[in-house]
Design a protein around this motif. Sequence first.
Motif, PDB file in Angstrom:
ATOM      1  N   GLN A 106       0.833  -1.193   0.000  1.00 13.98           N
ATOM      2  CA  GLN A 106       0.000   0.000   0.000  1.00 13.98           C
ATOM      3  C   GLN A 106       0.874   1.252   0.000  1.00 13.98           C
ATOM      4  OE1 GLN A 106      -3.458  -0.155  -0.130  1.00 13.98           O
ATOM      5  NE2 GLN A 106      -3.107  -2.368  -0.376  1.00 13.98           N
ATOM      6  N   VAL A 107       0.407   2.278  -0.674  1.00  7.03           N
ATOM      7  CA  VAL A 107       1.087   3.577  -0.646  1.00  7.03           C
ATOM      8  C   VAL A 107       1.145   4.061   0.800  1.00  7.03           C
ATOM      9  CG1 VAL A 107       0.896   6.001  -1.348  1.00  7.03           C
ATOM     10  CG2 VAL A 107       0.434   4.178  -2.997  1.00  7.03           C
ATOM     11  N   ILE A 108       2.240   4.712   1.170  1.00  7.45           N
ATOM     12  CA  ILE A 108       2.444   5.161   2.542  1.00  7.45           C
ATOM     13  C   ILE A 108       1.327   6.090   3.030  1.00  7.45           C
ATOM     14  CG2 ILE A 108       4.965   4.948   2.491  1.00  7.45           C
ATOM     15  CD1 ILE A 108       4.946   8.076   2.098  1.00  7.45           C
ATOM     16  N   ASN A 109       1.094   6.034   4.329  1.00  8.41           N
ATOM     17  CA  ASN A 109       0.239   6.999   5.012  1.00  8.41           C
ATOM     18  C   ASN A 109       1.126   7.760   5.992  1.00  8.41           C
ATOM     19  OD1 ASN A 109      -1.506   8.464   6.620  1.00  8.41           O
ATOM     20  ND2 ASN A 109      -2.972   6.797   6.881  1.00  8.41           N
ATOM     21  N   HIS A 168       9.075   0.144 -14.317  1.00  6.89           N
ATOM     22  CA  HIS A 168       8.069   1.204 -14.420  1.00  6.89           C
ATOM     23  C   HIS A 168       6.992   1.052 -13.351  1.00  6.89           C
ATOM     24  CE1 HIS A 168       9.348   3.522 -17.867  1.00  6.89           C
ATOM     25  NE2 HIS A 168       9.570   2.411 -18.572  1.00  6.89           N
ATOM     26  N   HIS A 169       6.610  -0.169 -13.032  1.00  2.00           N
ATOM     27  CA  HIS A 169       5.645  -0.378 -11.944  1.00  2.00           C
ATOM     28  C   HIS A 169       6.215   0.119 -10.623  1.00  2.00           C
ATOM     29  CE1 HIS A 169       3.623  -3.866 -14.362  1.00  2.00           C
ATOM     30  NE2 HIS A 169       3.207  -2.675 -14.758  1.00  2.00           N
ATOM     31  N   LEU A 170       7.480  -0.190 -10.372  1.00  2.00           N
ATOM     32  CA  LEU A 170       8.121   0.255  -9.139  1.00  2.00           C
ATOM     33  C   LEU A 170       8.225   1.773  -9.092  1.00  2.00           C
ATOM     34  CD1 LEU A 170       9.611  -0.340  -6.512  1.00  2.00           C
ATOM     35  CD2 LEU A 170      11.709  -0.677  -7.846  1.00  2.00           C
ATOM     36  N   LEU A 171       8.544   2.388 -10.207  1.00  2.00           N
ATOM     37  CA  LEU A 171       8.663   3.845 -10.258  1.00  2.00           C
ATOM     38  C   LEU A 171       7.311   4.520 -10.039  1.00  2.00           C
ATOM     39  CD1 LEU A 171      11.194   4.109 -13.212  1.00  2.00           C
ATOM     40  CD2 LEU A 171      11.567   5.058 -10.918  1.00  2.00           C
ATOM     41  N   GLN A 172       6.249   3.961 -10.602  1.00  2.00           N
ATOM     42  CA  GLN A 172       4.925   4.541 -10.407  1.00  2.00           C
ATOM     43  C   GLN A 172       4.500   4.424  -8.945  1.00  2.00           C
ATOM     44  OE1 GLN A 172       3.118   6.159 -12.966  1.00  2.00           O
ATOM     45  NE2 GLN A 172       1.997   6.898 -11.174  1.00  2.00           N
ATOM     46  N   PHE A 173       4.785   3.285  -8.334  1.00  2.00           N
ATOM     47  CA  PHE A 173       4.481   3.115  -6.918  1.00  2.00           C
ATOM     48  C   PHE A 173       5.290   4.104  -6.078  1.00  2.00           C
ATOM     49  CE2 PHE A 173       5.461   1.109  -2.806  1.00  2.00           C
ATOM     50  CZ  PHE A 173       4.173   0.959  -2.301  1.00  2.00           C
ATOM     51  N   GLU A 176       3.792   7.574  -6.264  1.00  2.00           N
ATOM     52  CA  GLU A 176       2.590   7.763  -5.453  1.00  2.00           C
ATOM     53  C   GLU A 176       2.933   7.941  -3.975  1.00  2.00           C
ATOM     54  OE1 GLU A 176      -0.251   8.376  -6.875  1.00  2.00           O
ATOM     55  OE2 GLU A 176       0.753   8.028  -8.793  1.00  2.00           O
ATOM     56  N   CYS A 177       3.963   7.244  -3.504  1.00  2.00           N
ATOM     57  CA  CYS A 177       4.407   7.425  -2.116  1.00  2.00           C
ATOM     58  C   CYS A 177       4.977   8.823  -1.904  1.00  2.00           C
ATOM     59  CB  CYS A 177       5.449   6.362  -1.762  1.00  2.00           C
ATOM     60  SG  CYS A 177       4.794   4.688  -1.598  1.00  2.00           S
ATOM     61  N   ILE A 178       5.740   9.301  -2.869  1.00  2.00           N
ATOM     62  CA  ILE A 178       6.311  10.648  -2.776  1.00  2.00           C
ATOM     63  C   ILE A 178       5.188  11.687  -2.725  1.00  2.00           C
ATOM     64  CG2 ILE A 178       7.637  12.389  -4.056  1.00  2.00           C
ATOM     65  CD1 ILE A 178       9.266   9.925  -5.179  1.00  2.00           C
ATOM     66  N   LYS A 179       4.216  11.536  -3.589  1.00  2.00           N
ATOM     67  CA  LYS A 179       3.100  12.480  -3.603  1.00  2.00           C
ATOM     68  C   LYS A 179       2.321  12.442  -2.286  1.00  2.00           C
ATOM     69  CE  LYS A 179       1.229  11.264  -7.643  1.00  2.00           C
ATOM     70  NZ  LYS A 179       0.358  11.333  -8.852  1.00  2.00           N
ATOM     71  N   ALA A 180       2.220  11.263  -1.675  1.00  2.00           N
ATOM     72  CA  ALA A 180       1.502  11.159  -0.396  1.00  2.00           C
ATOM     73  C   ALA A 180       2.166  12.014   0.675  1.00  2.00           C
ATOM     74  CB  ALA A 180       1.441   9.693   0.044  1.00  2.00           C
ATOM     75  N   TRP A 181       3.506  11.968   0.762  1.00  2.00           N
ATOM     76  CA  TRP A 181       4.211  12.815   1.736  1.00  2.00           C
ATOM     77  C   TRP A 181       4.070  14.293   1.378  1.00  2.00           C
ATOM     78  CZ3 TRP A 181       6.139  12.969   6.449  1.00  2.00           C
ATOM     79  CH2 TRP A 181       6.944  14.052   6.797  1.00  2.00           C
ATOM     80  N   MET A 182       4.288  14.617   0.108  1.00  2.00           N
ATOM     81  CA  MET A 182       4.226  16.016  -0.315  1.00  2.00           C
ATOM     82  C   MET A 182       2.850  16.612  -0.048  1.00  2.00           C
ATOM     83  SD  MET A 182       6.460  15.966  -3.867  1.00  2.00           S
ATOM     84  CE  MET A 182       6.262  17.740  -4.127  1.00  2.00           C
ATOM     85  N   LYS A 219       8.403  14.452 -14.449  1.00  2.00           N
ATOM     86  CA  LYS A 219       7.449  15.326 -15.130  1.00  2.00           C
ATOM     87  C   LYS A 219       6.064  15.180 -14.527  1.00  2.00           C
ATOM     88  CE  LYS A 219       5.976  18.106 -18.391  1.00  2.00           C
ATOM     89  NZ  LYS A 219       6.369  19.540 -18.421  1.00  2.00           N
ATOM     90  N   GLU A 220       5.634  13.949 -14.291  1.00  2.00           N
ATOM     91  CA  GLU A 220       4.327  13.728 -13.676  1.00  2.00           C
ATOM     92  C   GLU A 220       4.265  14.353 -12.288  1.00  2.00           C
ATOM     93  OE1 GLU A 220       1.397  10.043 -12.278  1.00  2.00           O
ATOM     94  OE2 GLU A 220       2.983   9.664 -13.757  1.00  2.00           O
ATOM     95  N   LEU A 221       5.359  14.272 -11.537  1.00  2.00           N
ATOM     96  CA  LEU A 221       5.407  14.854 -10.198  1.00  2.00           C
ATOM     97  C   LEU A 221       5.251  16.368 -10.252  1.00  2.00           C
ATOM     98  CD1 LEU A 221       5.884  14.444  -7.151  1.00  2.00           C
ATOM     99  CD2 LEU A 221       8.348  14.628  -7.605  1.00  2.00           C
ATOM    100  N   VAL A 222       5.947  17.013 -11.182  1.00  2.00           N
ATOM    101  CA  VAL A 222       5.874  18.470 -11.302  1.00  2.00           C
ATOM    102  C   VAL A 222       4.490  18.911 -11.767  1.00  2.00           C
ATOM    103  CG1 VAL A 222       6.741  20.450 -12.620  1.00  2.00           C
ATOM    104  CG2 VAL A 222       8.349  18.827 -11.619  1.00  2.00           C
TER     105      VAL A 222
END
Length: 354
Positions: A106-109, A168-173, A176-182, A219-222
Amino acid sequence: MLTPRERSVLYGIGKEVDHIPYSLIGTEAAAELYGVDIRKTYTDIETVIALEKKMVDDFGIGCMSIGPRLKGIAEALGASMKYPKNNMYLIEEPLISDYKMLENMQVINPYTDGKMPIMLKMMEQLQKQFGDYDILKSGVCGPMTCALSLREAGMFLRDLKKQPEEMHHLLQFSLECIKAWMKVVYDEFGCVCSIADPASSMNLIGKKHFENFSKPYLKELVVWAKSYMGKSPSIHICGKSRKVWDDLKEIGFSAFSVDNCEDLFELKLHLGGEMAISGNVPPVDVLKNGDIFSVIQSVKECIEKAANSPKGYLLSAGCQIPLGTPKENLLAYIYAARKYGKDAVKGKGCRKIP
């Protein structure tokens, strides 16, 4: 003299400030400097607050940056960690030995996982006690670096060629974890995280791998950050980065912190019109192992090269300042920043420097 917060705000809107803005050291280095057990900086809020006060009293600037940085997401996901008494923490064993494990992860909380709840409490207390003096910050790893923290390094590099789809699956996961913290630190404190992505260095991967694996997720993150926060993050890439400067411009970061192995003047000419730049006093050769005169000279050269960068310049080390950096060298760094960066205006340089 202006406070770091006042200086940063005024400089950002094009007003003249007393001297060029600069950054100093992180919490671990501050702990080592004052003889504090580094492990306490990860768990003890009172230790972090005490270190901040010491830094402000001694240097006029503290360590107002708390976050998962390079390995914190791996720790929050359950990776086995080692916490030496007088060194930075390490990953004992990579978490992902088989990509099938991603199916059940699961993506981090950030409110519940690993040491992230403690980090959020630290940020809350720093904001409360020092927010009028300095600006609270947070840093997190980039997608490539997050993926590298979850996978053994040799296998990670092999998988770029042998298992690109799984990578690519690992990078996408990871993204999503990075975005959760941000998202949480923006919602709670208004912080737009800085990104550290040493795994995107040209010392580790080539230009082709950067374009195929790193660039799409940065790019997706920005794009997401601009949509959610109204502002793009900054980025630091360790080591060689010259080959991807055009890519960083295209991605649209707000600022780029460059390693000391690259030329700051060249960076200003190439990217200074598109984003703020930061750097790049050598952290080991000069700040840790040099004398005060070499520190002063290096700071002076950086200011001469970049102080008039069109979108702004932040004086900093070329990479993280190492443990064991002498206090007198840190004081020399500040002395030079204030002397040679006097009366700074974004895009116009400093009064003492042509």
